[in-house]
Design an enzyme around this catalytic site. Structure first.
Site, PDB file in Angstrom:
ATOM      1  N   ASP A   1      36.206  76.686  24.794  1.00 46.04           N
ATOM      2  CA  ASP A   1      36.395  77.530  25.979  1.00 46.04           C
ATOM      3  C   ASP A   1      35.189  77.441  26.917  1.00 46.04           C
ATOM      4  O   ASP A   1      34.065  77.237  26.463  1.00 46.04           O
ATOM      5  CB  ASP A   1      36.611  78.980  25.504  1.00 46.04           C
ATOM      6  CG  ASP A   1      37.249  79.833  26.579  1.00 46.04           C
ATOM      7  OD1 ASP A   1      37.653  79.299  27.617  1.00 46.04           O
ATOM      8  OD2 ASP A   1      37.346  81.056  26.369  1.00 46.04           O
TER       9      ASP A   1
ATOM     10  N   HIS B   1      36.638  70.198  32.830  1.00 42.70           N
ATOM     11  CA  HIS B   1      37.495  69.612  31.791  1.00 42.70           C
ATOM     12  C   HIS B   1      37.036  68.194  31.448  1.00 42.70           C
ATOM     13  O   HIS B   1      37.076  67.790  30.290  1.00 42.70           O
ATOM     14  CB  HIS B   1      38.953  69.605  32.245  1.00 42.70           C
ATOM     15  CG  HIS B   1      39.547  70.985  32.329  1.00 42.70           C
ATOM     16  ND1 HIS B   1      39.352  71.940  31.351  1.00 42.70           N
ATOM     17  CD2 HIS B   1      40.313  71.583  33.276  1.00 42.70           C
ATOM     18  CE1 HIS B   1      39.985  73.053  31.691  1.00 42.70           C
ATOM     19  NE2 HIS B   1      40.560  72.867  32.854  1.00 42.70           N
TER      20      HIS B   1
ATOM     21  N   ARG C   1      48.958  78.197  33.838  1.00 41.37           N
ATOM     22  CA  ARG C   1      47.914  77.760  34.779  1.00 41.37           C
ATOM     23  C   ARG C   1      48.543  77.034  35.976  1.00 41.37           C
ATOM     24  O   ARG C   1      49.692  76.588  35.891  1.00 41.37           O
ATOM     25  CB  ARG C   1      46.940  76.832  34.057  1.00 41.37           C
ATOM     26  CG  ARG C   1      46.161  77.582  33.013  1.00 41.37           C
ATOM     27  CD  ARG C   1      44.966  76.822  32.534  1.00 41.37           C
ATOM     28  NE  ARG C   1      44.210  77.693  31.637  1.00 41.37           N
ATOM     29  CZ  ARG C   1      42.945  77.526  31.306  1.00 41.37           C
ATOM     30  NH1 ARG C   1      42.289  76.499  31.765  1.00 41.37           N
ATOM     31  NH2 ARG C   1      42.344  78.368  30.508  1.00 41.37           N
TER      32      ARG C   1
ATOM     33  N   LEU D   1      37.859  61.369   8.682  1.00 38.16           N
ATOM     34  CA  LEU D   1      37.934  62.699   9.311  1.00 38.16           C
ATOM     35  C   LEU D   1      39.359  62.900   9.811  1.00 38.16           C
ATOM     36  O   LEU D   1      39.934  61.999  10.416  1.00 38.16           O
ATOM     37  CB  LEU D   1      36.980  62.784  10.519  1.00 38.16           C
ATOM     38  CG  LEU D   1      37.041  64.097  11.303  1.00 38.16           C
ATOM     39  CD1 LEU D   1      36.189  65.179  10.642  1.00 38.16           C
ATOM     40  CD2 LEU D   1      36.578  63.923  12.746  1.00 38.16           C
TER      41      LEU D   1
HETATM   42  C1  FPP Z   1      39.249  76.186  28.126  1.00 35.73           C
HETATM   43  O1  FPP Z   1      38.361  76.268  29.200  1.00 35.73           O
HETATM   44  C2  FPP Z   1      39.624  74.819  27.907  1.00 35.73           C
HETATM   45  C3  FPP Z   1      40.899  74.333  27.926  1.00 35.73           C
HETATM   46  C4  FPP Z   1      42.094  75.150  28.161  1.00 35.73           C
HETATM   47  C5  FPP Z   1      41.160  72.914  27.733  1.00 35.73           C
HETATM   48  C6  FPP Z   1      40.319  72.272  26.686  1.00 35.73           C
HETATM   49  C7  FPP Z   1      40.311  70.839  26.943  1.00 35.73           C
HETATM   50  C8  FPP Z   1      39.266  70.021  26.789  1.00 35.73           C
HETATM   51  C9  FPP Z   1      37.935  70.393  26.321  1.00 35.73           C
HETATM   52  C10 FPP Z   1      39.432  68.607  27.088  1.00 35.73           C
HETATM   53  C11 FPP Z   1      39.770  67.817  25.856  1.00 35.73           C
HETATM   54  C12 FPP Z   1      41.196  67.757  25.820  1.00 35.73           C
HETATM   55  C13 FPP Z   1      41.956  66.976  25.052  1.00 35.73           C
HETATM   56  C14 FPP Z   1      43.358  66.972  25.363  1.00 35.73           C
HETATM   57  C15 FPP Z   1      41.508  66.139  23.927  1.00 35.73           C
HETATM   58  P1  FPP Z   1      38.826  77.099  30.451  1.00 35.73           P
HETATM   59  O2  FPP Z   1      39.417  76.175  31.425  1.00 35.73           O
HETATM   60  O3  FPP Z   1      39.718  78.216  30.028  1.00 35.73           O
HETATM   61  O4  FPP Z   1      37.463  77.640  30.954  1.00 35.73           O
HETATM   62  P2  FPP Z   1      37.227  79.052  31.655  1.00 35.73           P
HETATM   63  O5  FPP Z   1      37.645  80.107  30.695  1.00 35.73           O
HETATM   64  O6  FPP Z   1      35.756  79.043  31.906  1.00 35.73           O
HETATM   65  O7  FPP Z   1      38.037  79.033  32.915  1.00 35.73           O
END
Ligand code: FPP
Length: 253
Positions: free
Chosen positions: A30, A47, A81, A141
């Protein structure tokens, strides 16, 4: 803040310096959006950086001796979203498969998917199936990718399949339910990490996480590096897992 140790972590980064390494670590990645906002960048940059970060955490997981890593990449709630962000997250998964599959396979990573393939773009479904099939024999893994995953949804599916299979009510046990979940055959997570200072489970592994240890850190996912990961494992080593028993009982075991 709970879950954060005050002392300096042992930086030797070797599994031998831990009393026990969690077999199964699950991560709620997150804070990508806030990481980007802090830098005046679009959410997409967060992202992208979060995706880059995954590489070093995967490498570190192997180095630390973790056997199973489950990552929460897209939840059933993430469909709410904006459309362009949903599309971006789908593209990221496709790109990760396109760019990284060969290297992941060469490094012995077994890719599994947990969640509903239905509802995802068909091309992506095919790529996910192909990535899982290509790496199915690997055993260094297990990387469990939770994509279009929701814990409640998973339980609903399990119940539907149990009923469809005509299983008698008296035969429904906890083990039976576990065997109908997406994580069937895998041990429950020992440690669940959530980055970015949020203290929620957000529908992640709600059945499997009932006896997991939880670790929360204020660090945003793109900044959650190898050292932060190590600190989570050191913290886990300070936990006493009682599974409902008393200290005396545990000492006698
Ligand atoms: C949460 O941050 C993150 C996500 C919903 C997506 C997680 C995805 C990745 C880390 C990329 C890797 C992905 C794959 C498919 C391997 P947020 O956008 O909710 O952040 P915020 O709460 O600060 O807005």
């Amino acid at each position: 803040m709970p879950g954060i140790i005050k002392e300096k972590p042992d930086m030797s980064f070797t599994p031998e310096s831990l009393v026990r390494v969690p077999r199964h670590v699950a991560i709620i990645m997150d804070g990508n959006g806030r990481w980007a906002k802090q830098r005046g960048l679009p959410r997409s940059a967060g992202h992208q950086q979060g995706t880059e970060n995954l590489r070093q955490i995967l490498k570190a997981a192997v180095e630390f001796g973790v056997e199973i890593l489950t990552i929460y990449a897209f939840s059933t709630e993430n469909w709410k979203r904006p459309r362009h962000e949903v599309a971006l997250l789908m593209r990221i998964l496709e790109m990760v498969i396109d760019r990284e599959l060969r290297e992941l396979n060469e490094n012995g990573v077994q890719i599994r998917h947990i969640g509903e393939l239905d509802g995802m773009p068909e091309r992506l479904q095919r790529k996910v199936r192909e990535a899982c099939a290509t790496t199915a024999q690997n055993d260094r893994l297990i990387l469990n990718v939770a994509f279009n995953y929701g814990g409640r949804d998973e339980i609903v599916h399990a119940v539907q399949h149990i009923i469809q299979a005509g299983i008698a009510p008296e035969s429904v046990t906890e083990d039976l339910i576990s065997s109908y979940l997406y994580t069937s055959g895998l041990p429950d997570p020992d440690l669940i990490i959530r980055t970015s200072g949020e203290f929620r489970l957000s529908n992640f592994l709600i059945w499997q996480g009932s006896y997991s240890e939880y670790y929360y850190t204020p660090v945003y996912w793109p900044d959650f590096n190898k050292q932060e990961f190590w600190q989570a494992l050191v913290d886990y080593n300070h936990r006493k897992r009682r599974f409902g028993k008393t200290d005396d009982q545990l000492e006698q075991e």
